[in-house]
Scaffold this motif. Structure first.
Motif, PDB file in Angstrom:
ATOM      1  N   GLU A  49      -7.613  -2.584  12.469  1.00  0.00           N
ATOM      2  CA  GLU A  49      -8.164  -3.558  13.411  1.00  0.00           C
ATOM      3  C   GLU A  49      -8.386  -4.904  12.735  1.00  0.00           C
ATOM      4  OE1 GLU A  49     -11.681  -1.755  14.908  1.00  0.00           O
ATOM      5  OE2 GLU A  49     -10.622  -0.197  16.042  1.00  0.00           O
ATOM      6  N   THR A  50      -8.632  -4.890  11.422  1.00  0.00           N
ATOM      7  CA  THR A  50      -8.833  -6.126  10.664  1.00  0.00           C
ATOM      8  C   THR A  50      -7.583  -6.524   9.900  1.00  0.00           C
ATOM      9  OG1 THR A  50     -11.177  -5.592  10.391  1.00  0.00           O
ATOM     10  CG2 THR A  50     -10.262  -7.241   8.897  1.00  0.00           C
ATOM     11  N   TYR A  51      -6.868  -5.537   9.366  1.00  0.00           N
ATOM     12  CA  TYR A  51      -5.686  -5.797   8.545  1.00  0.00           C
ATOM     13  C   TYR A  51      -4.454  -5.210   9.244  1.00  0.00           C
ATOM     14  CZ  TYR A  51      -9.282  -6.645   5.054  1.00  0.00           C
ATOM     15  OH  TYR A  51     -10.378  -7.117   4.392  1.00  0.00           O
ATOM     16  N   PRO A  52      -3.676  -6.031   9.946  1.00  0.00           N
ATOM     17  CA  PRO A  52      -2.500  -5.505  10.654  1.00  0.00           C
ATOM     18  C   PRO A  52      -1.403  -5.112   9.685  1.00  0.00           C
ATOM     19  CG  PRO A  52      -2.572  -7.893  10.798  1.00  0.00           C
ATOM     20  CD  PRO A  52      -3.857  -7.471  10.148  1.00  0.00           C
ATOM     21  N   PRO A  53      -0.572  -4.151  10.059  1.00  0.00           N
ATOM     22  CA  PRO A  53       0.563  -3.769   9.210  1.00  0.00           C
ATOM     23  C   PRO A  53       1.639  -4.855   9.229  1.00  0.00           C
ATOM     24  CG  PRO A  53       0.642  -2.584  11.285  1.00  0.00           C
ATOM     25  CD  PRO A  53      -0.650  -3.339  11.286  1.00  0.00           C
ATOM     26  N   LEU A  54       2.688  -4.644   8.434  1.00  0.00           N
ATOM     27  CA  LEU A  54       3.760  -5.627   8.337  1.00  0.00           C
ATOM     28  C   LEU A  54       4.582  -5.729   9.613  1.00  0.00           C
ATOM     29  CD1 LEU A  54       5.110  -5.037   4.711  1.00  0.00           C
ATOM     30  CD2 LEU A  54       3.481  -6.772   5.502  1.00  0.00           C
ATOM     31  N   GLY A  55       4.528  -4.708  10.448  1.00  0.00           N
ATOM     32  CA  GLY A  55       5.290  -4.738  11.703  1.00  0.00           C
ATOM     33  C   GLY A  55       6.581  -3.937  11.597  1.00  0.00           C
ATOM     34  N   TRP A  56       7.600  -4.374  12.332  1.00  0.00           N
ATOM     35  CA  TRP A  56       8.867  -3.655  12.354  1.00  0.00           C
ATOM     36  C   TRP A  56       9.495  -3.621  10.975  1.00  0.00           C
ATOM     37  CZ3 TRP A  56       9.949  -0.640  16.251  1.00  0.00           C
ATOM     38  CH2 TRP A  56       9.500  -0.951  17.524  1.00  0.00           C
ATOM     39  N   LEU A  57      10.060  -2.448  10.643  1.00  0.00           N
ATOM     40  CA  LEU A  57      10.688  -2.234   9.347  1.00  0.00           C
ATOM     41  C   LEU A  57      12.153  -1.858   9.534  1.00  0.00           C
ATOM     42  CD1 LEU A  57       7.853  -0.005   7.833  1.00  0.00           C
ATOM     43  CD2 LEU A  57       8.196  -2.452   7.405  1.00  0.00           C
ATOM     44  N   SER A  58      12.942  -2.063   8.494  1.00  0.00           N
ATOM     45  CA  SER A  58      14.357  -1.713   8.546  1.00  0.00           C
ATOM     46  C   SER A  58      14.544  -0.220   8.765  1.00  0.00           C
ATOM     47  CB  SER A  58      15.043  -2.127   7.238  1.00  0.00           C
ATOM     48  OG  SER A  58      16.330  -1.544   7.124  1.00  0.00           O
ATOM     49  N   GLU A  59      15.626   0.120   9.463  1.00  0.00           N
ATOM     50  CA  GLU A  59      15.942   1.521   9.718  1.00  0.00           C
ATOM     51  C   GLU A  59      16.291   2.281   8.438  1.00  0.00           C
ATOM     52  OE1 GLU A  59      19.340   1.831  12.240  1.00  0.00           O
ATOM     53  OE2 GLU A  59      20.609   0.580  10.949  1.00  0.00           O
ATOM     54  N   ASP A  60      16.474   1.564   7.326  1.00  0.00           N
ATOM     55  CA  ASP A  60      16.747   2.223   6.049  1.00  0.00           C
ATOM     56  C   ASP A  60      15.526   2.971   5.520  1.00  0.00           C
ATOM     57  OD1 ASP A  60      19.327   1.286   6.056  1.00  0.00           O
ATOM     58  OD2 ASP A  60      18.864  -0.481   4.854  1.00  0.00           O
TER      59      ASP A  60
END
Length: 232
Positions: A49-60
């Motif tokens: 909620e405070t620290y969002p993840p990096l988001g979409w990642l490569s399919e690799d």
């Protein structure tokens, strides 16, 4: 009757990670402001909620690579090998982020905060350094396969190598970074065999290794980072 090999095989223990809840978090270490990293899946939900993840990642995917150097020792008699000792262990993770966001670019480019552009309210100026430095970060890797999850938490990683940044109409632009693991980390999992072992079952015939904690520990980790959650 001899034990059949198929009696101890369990296909439910095989994993193919990458479900929609899979995510990677990466943030700079800031002395006195390092966040308290999660030690449960519920704590990770609150953390996000405070620290969002990096988001979409490569399919690799996000491969972990382990390299070891070892030294072999031989005895005089017959030049026989009598001992082999690991002299160096290096673990790295390759992260390929697909989103052009500040939390991604600031680590890939090692740039600072955006600056205002005179006369353009919808533009910013980003100064890009001529040379890169090693960036000290913390990292969280959450891999999901159905109802199964494995969360790896490392209080200290160093961002070293960066991959090529493609700009074309035939490939997605991805930000590839290599995270080198420094020191100890921990894993959070609902793996049924691990849970069974905690409760006195599971693979009892196999001895444990040299983990940071032992089965009799309360779960507190004196090596975990502390501090407030004011920033990354």
């Amino acid at each position: 009757m001899a034990l059949e090999a198929t009696d101890i095989r369990n296909a439910d223990n095989a994993r193919a990670y990458g479900d929609s809840d899979t995510d990677v978090w990466l943030g700079r270490r800031v002395k006195g402001k390092d966040p308290e990293l999660p030690k449960s899946s519920n704590a990770l939900t609150t953390f996000a909620e405070t620290y969002p993840p990096l988001g979409w990642l490569s399919e690799d995917g996000v491969p972990f690579e382990t390299d070891t150097d070892s030294e072999d020792f031989t005895a005089l008699q017959g030049s026989q090998l009598i001992k082999s000792k690991i002299t160096q262990t290096t673990r790295t993770a390759t992260i390929q982020a697909l989103e052009e966001a500040f939390r991604v670019g600031s680590i890939y480019w090692d740039h600072g905060e955006p600056k205002a552009v005179d006369g353009a309210a919808d533009e910013v100026l980003i100064d890009l350094p001529g040379s890169l430095s090693t960036i000290d970060c913390w990292a969280i890797f959450k891999f999901v396969d159905g109802e199964n999850f494995a969360i790896y938490v490392w209080p200290h990683v160093q961002i070293t190598d960066r991959g090529d940044l493609d700009h074309s109409n035939s490939d997605l632009t991805l930000y590839e970074m290599t995270a080198k693991f420094i020191g100890d980390g921990w894993m959070i999992t609902n793996n049924s065999d691990y849970v069974a072992r905690l409760n006195g079952g599971g693979s009892d015939a196999f001895p444990a290794g040299k983990g940071v904690t032992t089965p009799t520990d309360t779960g507190a980790d004196t090596n975990a980072p502390t501090g407030d959650a004011d920033g990354e």
